[in-house]
Design a protein around this motif. Structure first.
Motif, PDB file in Angstrom:
ATOM      1  N   THR A   1       0.827  -1.207   0.000  1.00  0.00           N
ATOM      2  CA  THR A   1       0.000   0.000   0.000  1.00  0.00           C
ATOM      3  C   THR A   1       0.859   1.254   0.000  1.00  0.00           C
ATOM      4  N   LEU A   2       1.858   1.279   0.856  1.00  0.00           N
ATOM      5  CA  LEU A   2       2.663   2.493   1.025  1.00  0.00           C
ATOM      6  C   LEU A   2       3.570   2.754  -0.174  1.00  0.00           C
ATOM      7  N   ILE A   3       4.153   1.725  -0.725  1.00  0.00           N
ATOM      8  CA  ILE A   3       4.955   1.902  -1.943  1.00  0.00           C
ATOM      9  C   ILE A   3       4.042   2.332  -3.095  1.00  0.00           C
ATOM     10  N   GLY A   4       2.871   1.686  -3.175  1.00  0.00           N
ATOM     11  CA  GLY A   4       1.901   2.082  -4.194  1.00  0.00           C
ATOM     12  C   GLY A   4       1.466   3.521  -4.037  1.00  0.00           C
ATOM     13  N   LEU A   5       1.267   3.957  -2.790  1.00  0.00           N
ATOM     14  CA  LEU A   5       0.859   5.339  -2.550  1.00  0.00           C
ATOM     15  C   LEU A   5       1.952   6.312  -2.982  1.00  0.00           C
ATOM     16  N   TYR A   6       3.208   5.936  -2.774  1.00  0.00           N
ATOM     17  CA  TYR A   6       4.307   6.779  -3.266  1.00  0.00           C
ATOM     18  C   TYR A   6       4.166   6.979  -4.772  1.00  0.00           C
ATOM     19  N   PHE A   7       3.981   5.871  -5.505  1.00  0.00           N
ATOM     20  CA  PHE A   7       3.831   5.978  -6.953  1.00  0.00           C
ATOM     21  C   PHE A   7       2.597   6.790  -7.329  1.00  0.00           C
ATOM     22  N   THR A   8       1.502   6.582  -6.607  1.00  0.00           N
ATOM     23  CA  THR A   8       0.270   7.322  -6.890  1.00  0.00           C
ATOM     24  C   THR A   8       0.471   8.823  -6.699  1.00  0.00           C
ATOM     25  N   VAL A   9       1.104   9.201  -5.591  1.00  0.00           N
ATOM     26  CA  VAL A   9       1.349  10.618  -5.309  1.00  0.00           C
ATOM     27  C   VAL A   9       2.268  11.228  -6.365  1.00  0.00           C
ATOM     28  N   MET A  10       3.174  10.431  -6.884  1.00  0.00           N
ATOM     29  CA  MET A  10       4.117  10.911  -7.889  1.00  0.00           C
ATOM     30  C   MET A  10       3.557  10.743  -9.310  1.00  0.00           C
ATOM     31  N   ASN A  11       2.237  10.588  -9.423  1.00  0.00           N
ATOM     32  CA  ASN A  11       1.538  10.452 -10.709  1.00  0.00           C
ATOM     33  C   ASN A  11       1.916   9.180 -11.465  1.00  0.00           C
TER      34      ASN A  11
ATOM     35  N   GLU B   1      -1.594   3.451 -10.137  1.00  0.00           N
ATOM     36  CA  GLU B   1      -2.411   3.379  -8.934  1.00  0.00           C
ATOM     37  C   GLU B   1      -2.706   1.947  -8.500  1.00  0.00           C
ATOM     38  N   LEU B   2      -2.476   0.982  -9.369  1.00  0.00           N
ATOM     39  CA  LEU B   2      -2.849  -0.403  -9.084  1.00  0.00           C
ATOM     40  C   LEU B   2      -2.227  -0.946  -7.791  1.00  0.00           C
ATOM     41  N   PRO B   3      -0.929  -0.727  -7.523  1.00  0.00           N
ATOM     42  CA  PRO B   3      -0.395  -1.240  -6.248  1.00  0.00           C
ATOM     43  C   PRO B   3      -1.112  -0.658  -5.027  1.00  0.00           C
ATOM     44  N   THR B   4      -1.476   0.606  -5.093  1.00  0.00           N
ATOM     45  CA  THR B   4      -2.197   1.233  -3.985  1.00  0.00           C
ATOM     46  C   THR B   4      -3.557   0.579  -3.808  1.00  0.00           C
ATOM     47  N   ILE B   5      -4.230   0.317  -4.897  1.00  0.00           N
ATOM     48  CA  ILE B   5      -5.557  -0.301  -4.840  1.00  0.00           C
ATOM     49  C   ILE B   5      -5.463  -1.712  -4.269  1.00  0.00           C
ATOM     50  N   ILE B   6      -4.545  -2.510  -4.796  1.00  0.00           N
ATOM     51  CA  ILE B   6      -4.390  -3.892  -4.328  1.00  0.00           C
ATOM     52  C   ILE B   6      -3.981  -3.911  -2.853  1.00  0.00           C
ATOM     53  N   GLY B   7      -2.997  -3.098  -2.507  1.00  0.00           N
ATOM     54  CA  GLY B   7      -2.542  -3.051  -1.114  1.00  0.00           C
ATOM     55  C   GLY B   7      -3.630  -2.586  -0.170  1.00  0.00           C
ATOM     56  N   SER B   8      -4.389  -1.589  -0.580  1.00  0.00           N
ATOM     57  CA  SER B   8      -5.464  -1.061   0.265  1.00  0.00           C
ATOM     58  C   SER B   8      -6.548  -2.094   0.509  1.00  0.00           C
ATOM     59  N   ILE B   9      -6.889  -2.846  -0.521  1.00  0.00           N
ATOM     60  CA  ILE B   9      -7.893  -3.902  -0.357  1.00  0.00           C
ATOM     61  C   ILE B   9      -7.377  -4.967   0.609  1.00  0.00           C
ATOM     62  N   ALA B  10      -6.104  -5.319   0.483  1.00  0.00           N
ATOM     63  CA  ALA B  10      -5.536  -6.318   1.386  1.00  0.00           C
ATOM     64  C   ALA B  10      -5.454  -5.788   2.821  1.00  0.00           C
ATOM     65  N   VAL B  11      -5.103  -4.509   2.997  1.00  0.00           N
ATOM     66  CA  VAL B  11      -5.100  -3.903   4.339  1.00  0.00           C
ATOM     67  C   VAL B  11      -6.509  -3.963   4.923  1.00  0.00           C
ATOM     68  N   LEU B  12      -7.501  -3.659   4.114  1.00  0.00           N
ATOM     69  CA  LEU B  12      -8.887  -3.732   4.560  1.00  0.00           C
ATOM     70  C   LEU B  12      -9.247  -5.153   4.990  1.00  0.00           C
ATOM     71  N   ILE B  13      -8.814  -6.143   4.237  1.00  0.00           N
ATOM     72  CA  ILE B  13      -9.086  -7.540   4.595  1.00  0.00           C
ATOM     73  C   ILE B  13      -8.437  -7.867   5.945  1.00  0.00           C
ATOM     74  N   GLY B  14      -7.189  -7.435   6.134  1.00  0.00           N
ATOM     75  CA  GLY B  14      -6.520  -7.667   7.415  1.00  0.00           C
ATOM     76  C   GLY B  14      -7.251  -6.992   8.566  1.00  0.00           C
ATOM     77  N   ALA B  15      -7.727  -5.772   8.349  1.00  0.00           N
ATOM     78  CA  ALA B  15      -8.477  -5.059   9.388  1.00  0.00           C
ATOM     79  C   ALA B  15      -9.818  -5.745   9.649  1.00  0.00           C
ATOM     80  N   ALA B  16     -10.471  -6.221   8.589  1.00  0.00           N
ATOM     81  CA  ALA B  16     -11.755  -6.909   8.756  1.00  0.00           C
ATOM     82  C   ALA B  16     -11.579  -8.214   9.531  1.00  0.00           C
ATOM     83  N   LEU B  17     -10.509  -8.945   9.247  1.00  0.00           N
ATOM     84  CA  LEU B  17     -10.232 -10.164  10.020  1.00  0.00           C
ATOM     85  C   LEU B  17     -10.043  -9.831  11.493  1.00  0.00           C
TER      86      LEU B  17
END
Length: 123
Positions: free
Chosen positions: A82-92, A95-111
């Motif tokens: 998520t964080l590496i993806g967000l770096y790329f997203t912020v730097m234009n 966005e895919l790594p941010t999306i994938i990482g965020s969904i996985a973070v959400l799954i971890g939080a939901a568990l």
């Protein structure tokens, strides 16, 4: 998962240092373009990991949950994605790594939420 509590706290401490170093670097450079990344490092990286660790320490029964190893590994692996993806997203960048990482973070939080509520109902 006997050491999941201290492992979460130790990983959180590393993210705290990374977040602080980024914040100091941004301040020294007077360039705050990575402020969203800095905030996410501190919140997802430090705060979430530390809270998970303290919860596991406070409620030892969570360590015995069959979901515990999945929750730990999903969240720990998803955080840098998520964080590496967000770096790329912020730097234009992509966005895919941010999306994938965020969904996985959400799954971890939901568990984690399922584990906490399961323990709450059992108590």
């Amino acid at each position: 998962m006997k050491t999941v509590d201290i492992n979460f706290i130790a990983i959180g401490a590393l993210w705290l240092v990374v977040g602080m170093l980024l914040g100091i670097g941004m301040g020294a450079a007077h360039n705050f373009a990575l402020a969203p990344l800095h905030a996410h490092i501190n919140l997802i990286g430090f705060v979430s990991h530390a809270i998970f660790g303290m919860a596991y320490r406070h409620w030892p029964a969570l360590k015995d949950s069959p979901l515990a190893p999945y929750q730990f590994w999903i969240f720990v692996i998803a955080t840098p994605i998520t964080l590496i993806g967000l770096y790329f997203t912020v730097m234009n960048g992509p966005e895919l790594p941010t999306i994938i990482g965020s969904i996985a973070v959400l799954i971890g939080a939901a568990l984690f939420a399922v584990m906490i509520w399961t323990e709450r109902m059992r108590a």
